[in-house]
Scaffold this motif. Structure first.
Motif, PDB file in Angstrom:
ATOM      1  N   PHE A   7     -22.968 -16.285 -32.399  1.00 49.99           N
ATOM      2  CA  PHE A   7     -21.982 -16.801 -33.406  1.00 49.99           C
ATOM      3  C   PHE A   7     -20.611 -17.012 -32.765  1.00 49.99           C
ATOM      4  O   PHE A   7     -20.184 -15.987 -32.372  1.00 49.99           O
ATOM      5  CB  PHE A   7     -21.696 -16.204 -34.534  1.00 49.99           C
ATOM      6  CG  PHE A   7     -23.204 -16.359 -35.632  1.00 49.99           C
ATOM      7  CD1 PHE A   7     -22.847 -16.974 -36.516  1.00 49.99           C
ATOM      8  CD2 PHE A   7     -24.124 -15.563 -35.294  1.00 49.99           C
ATOM      9  CE1 PHE A   7     -24.039 -17.045 -37.593  1.00 49.99           C
ATOM     10  CE2 PHE A   7     -25.406 -15.830 -36.111  1.00 49.99           C
ATOM     11  CZ  PHE A   7     -24.999 -16.367 -37.225  1.00 49.99           C
ATOM     12  N   PHE A   8     -19.816 -18.067 -32.923  1.00 54.63           N
ATOM     13  CA  PHE A   8     -18.503 -18.002 -32.624  1.00 54.63           C
ATOM     14  C   PHE A   8     -17.781 -18.574 -33.811  1.00 54.63           C
ATOM     15  O   PHE A   8     -18.112 -19.555 -34.477  1.00 54.63           O
ATOM     16  CB  PHE A   8     -18.258 -19.225 -31.608  1.00 54.63           C
ATOM     17  CG  PHE A   8     -16.738 -19.325 -31.118  1.00 54.63           C
ATOM     18  CD1 PHE A   8     -15.798 -18.459 -30.343  1.00 54.63           C
ATOM     19  CD2 PHE A   8     -16.057 -20.476 -31.744  1.00 54.63           C
ATOM     20  CE1 PHE A   8     -14.698 -18.718 -30.227  1.00 54.63           C
ATOM     21  CE2 PHE A   8     -14.621 -20.667 -31.573  1.00 54.63           C
ATOM     22  CZ  PHE A   8     -13.838 -19.837 -30.872  1.00 54.63           C
ATOM     23  N   GLU A  14     -28.307 -26.691 -27.839  1.00 54.39           N
ATOM     24  CA  GLU A  14     -27.444 -27.289 -28.903  1.00 54.39           C
ATOM     25  C   GLU A  14     -26.343 -26.263 -29.579  1.00 54.39           C
ATOM     26  O   GLU A  14     -26.722 -25.124 -29.371  1.00 54.39           O
ATOM     27  CB  GLU A  14     -28.465 -27.605 -30.238  1.00 54.39           C
ATOM     28  CG  GLU A  14     -29.536 -28.433 -29.724  1.00 54.39           C
ATOM     29  CD  GLU A  14     -30.471 -28.886 -30.971  1.00 54.39           C
ATOM     30  OE1 GLU A  14     -31.017 -30.154 -30.812  1.00 54.39           O
ATOM     31  OE2 GLU A  14     -30.699 -28.197 -31.861  1.00 54.39           O
ATOM     32  N   VAL A  15     -25.513 -27.002 -30.203  1.00 52.47           N
ATOM     33  CA  VAL A  15     -24.485 -26.122 -30.960  1.00 52.47           C
ATOM     34  C   VAL A  15     -24.383 -26.601 -32.399  1.00 52.47           C
ATOM     35  O   VAL A  15     -24.065 -27.802 -32.576  1.00 52.47           O
ATOM     36  CB  VAL A  15     -23.015 -26.095 -30.391  1.00 52.47           C
ATOM     37  CG1 VAL A  15     -22.318 -25.236 -31.056  1.00 52.47           C
ATOM     38  CG2 VAL A  15     -22.955 -25.806 -28.812  1.00 52.47           C
ATOM     39  N   ALA A  33     -14.101 -14.514 -33.388  1.00 54.63           N
ATOM     40  CA  ALA A  33     -15.088 -13.461 -33.373  1.00 54.63           C
ATOM     41  C   ALA A  33     -16.468 -14.171 -32.518  1.00 54.63           C
ATOM     42  O   ALA A  33     -16.822 -15.183 -33.104  1.00 54.63           O
ATOM     43  CB  ALA A  33     -15.425 -12.589 -34.741  1.00 54.63           C
ATOM     44  N   VAL A  34     -16.958 -13.270 -31.771  1.00 55.33           N
ATOM     45  CA  VAL A  34     -18.115 -13.686 -31.249  1.00 55.33           C
ATOM     46  C   VAL A  34     -19.143 -12.647 -31.243  1.00 55.33           C
ATOM     47  O   VAL A  34     -18.824 -11.405 -31.143  1.00 55.33           O
ATOM     48  CB  VAL A  34     -18.055 -14.073 -29.767  1.00 55.33           C
ATOM     49  CG1 VAL A  34     -19.343 -14.308 -29.003  1.00 55.33           C
ATOM     50  CG2 VAL A  34     -16.929 -15.121 -29.522  1.00 55.33           C
ATOM     51  N   PHE A  35     -20.452 -12.845 -31.834  1.00 58.10           N
ATOM     52  CA  PHE A  35     -21.312 -11.701 -32.123  1.00 58.10           C
ATOM     53  C   PHE A  35     -22.518 -12.301 -32.191  1.00 58.10           C
ATOM     54  O   PHE A  35     -22.777 -13.571 -32.356  1.00 58.10           O
ATOM     55  CB  PHE A  35     -20.748 -10.963 -33.341  1.00 58.10           C
ATOM     56  CG  PHE A  35     -20.732 -11.870 -34.532  1.00 58.10           C
ATOM     57  CD1 PHE A  35     -22.012 -12.058 -35.332  1.00 58.10           C
ATOM     58  CD2 PHE A  35     -19.561 -12.324 -35.050  1.00 58.10           C
ATOM     59  CE1 PHE A  35     -21.559 -12.644 -36.394  1.00 58.10           C
ATOM     60  CE2 PHE A  35     -19.539 -13.231 -35.897  1.00 58.10           C
ATOM     61  CZ  PHE A  35     -20.518 -13.354 -36.824  1.00 58.10           C
ATOM     62  N   GLU A  36     -23.584 -11.459 -32.267  1.00 56.83           N
ATOM     63  CA  GLU A  36     -24.975 -11.862 -32.299  1.00 56.83           C
ATOM     64  C   GLU A  36     -25.743 -11.364 -33.444  1.00 56.83           C
ATOM     65  O   GLU A  36     -25.432 -10.388 -33.922  1.00 56.83           O
ATOM     66  CB  GLU A  36     -26.012 -11.588 -31.042  1.00 56.83           C
ATOM     67  CG  GLU A  36     -25.654 -12.164 -29.978  1.00 56.83           C
ATOM     68  CD  GLU A  36     -26.461 -12.096 -28.768  1.00 56.83           C
ATOM     69  OE1 GLU A  36     -27.623 -11.533 -28.580  1.00 56.83           O
ATOM     70  OE2 GLU A  36     -25.873 -12.247 -27.687  1.00 56.83           O
ATOM     71  N   VAL A  37     -26.604 -12.195 -34.194  1.00 56.86           N
ATOM     72  CA  VAL A  37     -27.450 -11.909 -35.374  1.00 56.86           C
ATOM     73  C   VAL A  37     -28.616 -12.459 -35.093  1.00 56.86           C
ATOM     74  O   VAL A  37     -28.773 -13.743 -34.766  1.00 56.86           O
ATOM     75  CB  VAL A  37     -26.722 -12.109 -36.598  1.00 56.86           C
ATOM     76  CG1 VAL A  37     -27.644 -12.053 -37.749  1.00 56.86           C
ATOM     77  CG2 VAL A  37     -25.359 -11.657 -36.832  1.00 56.86           C
ATOM     78  N   ASN A  38     -29.685 -11.862 -35.251  1.00 60.39           N
ATOM     79  CA  ASN A  38     -31.026 -12.336 -35.020  1.00 60.39           C
ATOM     80  C   ASN A  38     -31.239 -13.123 -33.974  1.00 60.39           C
ATOM     81  O   ASN A  38     -31.943 -14.359 -34.021  1.00 60.39           O
ATOM     82  CB  ASN A  38     -31.576 -13.008 -36.390  1.00 60.39           C
ATOM     83  CG  ASN A  38     -31.330 -12.024 -37.563  1.00 60.39           C
ATOM     84  OD1 ASN A  38     -31.331 -10.626 -37.351  1.00 60.39           O
ATOM     85  ND2 ASN A  38     -31.071 -12.415 -38.907  1.00 60.39           N
ATOM     86  N   ASP A  39     -30.882 -13.047 -32.893  1.00 61.93           N
ATOM     87  CA  ASP A  39     -30.857 -13.861 -31.416  1.00 61.93           C
ATOM     88  C   ASP A  39     -30.168 -15.059 -31.459  1.00 61.93           C
ATOM     89  O   ASP A  39     -30.502 -15.964 -30.810  1.00 61.93           O
ATOM     90  CB  ASP A  39     -32.511 -14.076 -31.466  1.00 61.93           C
ATOM     91  CG  ASP A  39     -33.302 -12.772 -30.986  1.00 61.93           C
ATOM     92  OD1 ASP A  39     -32.634 -11.837 -30.544  1.00 61.93           O
ATOM     93  OD2 ASP A  39     -34.761 -12.939 -31.419  1.00 61.93           O
ATOM     94  N   HIS A  40     -29.243 -15.142 -32.407  1.00 65.02           N
ATOM     95  CA  HIS A  40     -28.442 -16.177 -32.560  1.00 65.02           C
ATOM     96  C   HIS A  40     -27.030 -15.830 -32.059  1.00 65.02           C
ATOM     97  O   HIS A  40     -26.409 -14.783 -32.665  1.00 65.02           O
ATOM     98  CB  HIS A  40     -28.175 -17.022 -33.812  1.00 65.02           C
ATOM     99  CG  HIS A  40     -29.704 -17.717 -34.113  1.00 65.02           C
ATOM    100  ND1 HIS A  40     -29.935 -18.982 -33.464  1.00 65.02           N
ATOM    101  CD2 HIS A  40     -30.807 -17.292 -34.996  1.00 65.02           C
ATOM    102  CE1 HIS A  40     -31.069 -19.186 -34.157  1.00 65.02           C
ATOM    103  NE2 HIS A  40     -31.614 -18.323 -34.827  1.00 65.02           N
ATOM    104  N   GLU A 100     -21.097 -19.187 -24.996  1.00 64.84           N
ATOM    105  CA  GLU A 100     -22.478 -19.370 -25.104  1.00 64.84           C
ATOM    106  C   GLU A 100     -22.949 -19.144 -26.499  1.00 64.84           C
ATOM    107  O   GLU A 100     -23.900 -18.347 -26.641  1.00 64.84           O
ATOM    108  CB  GLU A 100     -23.223 -18.274 -24.330  1.00 64.84           C
ATOM    109  CG  GLU A 100     -22.895 -18.502 -22.753  1.00 64.84           C
ATOM    110  CD  GLU A 100     -23.262 -17.305 -21.878  1.00 64.84           C
ATOM    111  OE1 GLU A 100     -23.804 -16.252 -22.162  1.00 64.84           O
ATOM    112  OE2 GLU A 100     -23.061 -17.542 -20.473  1.00 64.84           O
ATOM    113  N   ALA A 101     -22.502 -19.569 -27.459  1.00 61.14           N
ATOM    114  CA  ALA A 101     -22.766 -19.467 -28.888  1.00 61.14           C
ATOM    115  C   ALA A 101     -23.473 -20.718 -29.242  1.00 61.14           C
ATOM    116  O   ALA A 101     -23.279 -21.932 -28.801  1.00 61.14           O
ATOM    117  CB  ALA A 101     -21.597 -19.459 -30.009  1.00 61.14           C
TER     118      ALA A 101
END
Length: 184
Positions: A90-91, A141-142, A81-88, A115-116
């Motif tokens: 996630f992968f 950074e990751v 899953a790839v999604f965004e939470v609060n400008d971050h 681009e996570a």
């Protein structure tokens, strides 16, 4: 705004251990990184019940990843899953497809391809928290995280989960927490 994310993995049919963490933390979101080996709807019910009791918004968003031991074939379980939470960004993955038992390099590349800035995985049953330079641009950074196993830890670790909390500027901190009690 999501303030608190509960991150768990590898519950292996000991789903009641997730309920202990939900009741303790009352999260705004849950991420399960695979090997739940149970119906995710049970966990969704506990999330919403805890939020309702605490006067929080529900339904509580939840992401469920399919692990190598998951035979449940519901649409809730995703390979990644790839999604965004609060400008971050996630992968999330279980990790077996990226060979995390041999290192996190492939996982880091998967995160970069998506681009996570945060990559989260399970599978090893051992906690992990490290930040790597992505090499894509200066300062990129990751952060790679693994909450360990909430039910069957390995390598001398204890039953654990992670809590990710966000501040008003979308900065975050991650805390590894031990599960006290729970089923064996």
């Amino acid at each position: 705004m999501i303030r608190k994310i509960l991150i768990v993995s590898d519950s292996h049919r000991r789903t009641e251990n997730i309920k202990i963490a939900i009741d303790r933390e009352i999260p705004d979101m849950l991420i399960h990184l695979g090997d739940i080996e149970d119906d995710p709807e049970i966990v969704r019910g506990w999330l919403d019940e805890a939020a309702k009791k605490a006067g929080k918004t529900y339904p509580v968003p939840a992401v469920f990843i399919q692990g190598n031991c998951d035979r449940y074939s519901g649409a809730d379980l995703k390979k990644a899953a790839v999604f965004e939470v609060n400008d971050h960004r996630f992968f999330c993955t279980h990790g077996h497809r990226q060979g995390v038992g041999f290192g996190v390099e492939n996982l880091m590349y998967s995160a970069m391809e998506n681009e996570a800035d945060i990559a989260i995985y399970g599978h090893t049953h051992m906690p992990f928290d490290e930040t790597f330079e992505s090499g894509l641009a200066a300062g990129d950074e990751v952060r790679i995280l693994n909450p360990g196993s909430i039910s069957s830890p390995r390598g001398g670790s204890k039953k654990s989960y992670m809590i990710m909390t966000f501040d008003n500027e979308n900065g975050y901190k991650v805390e590894l927490k031990k599960l006290q009690g729970g089923s064996k």
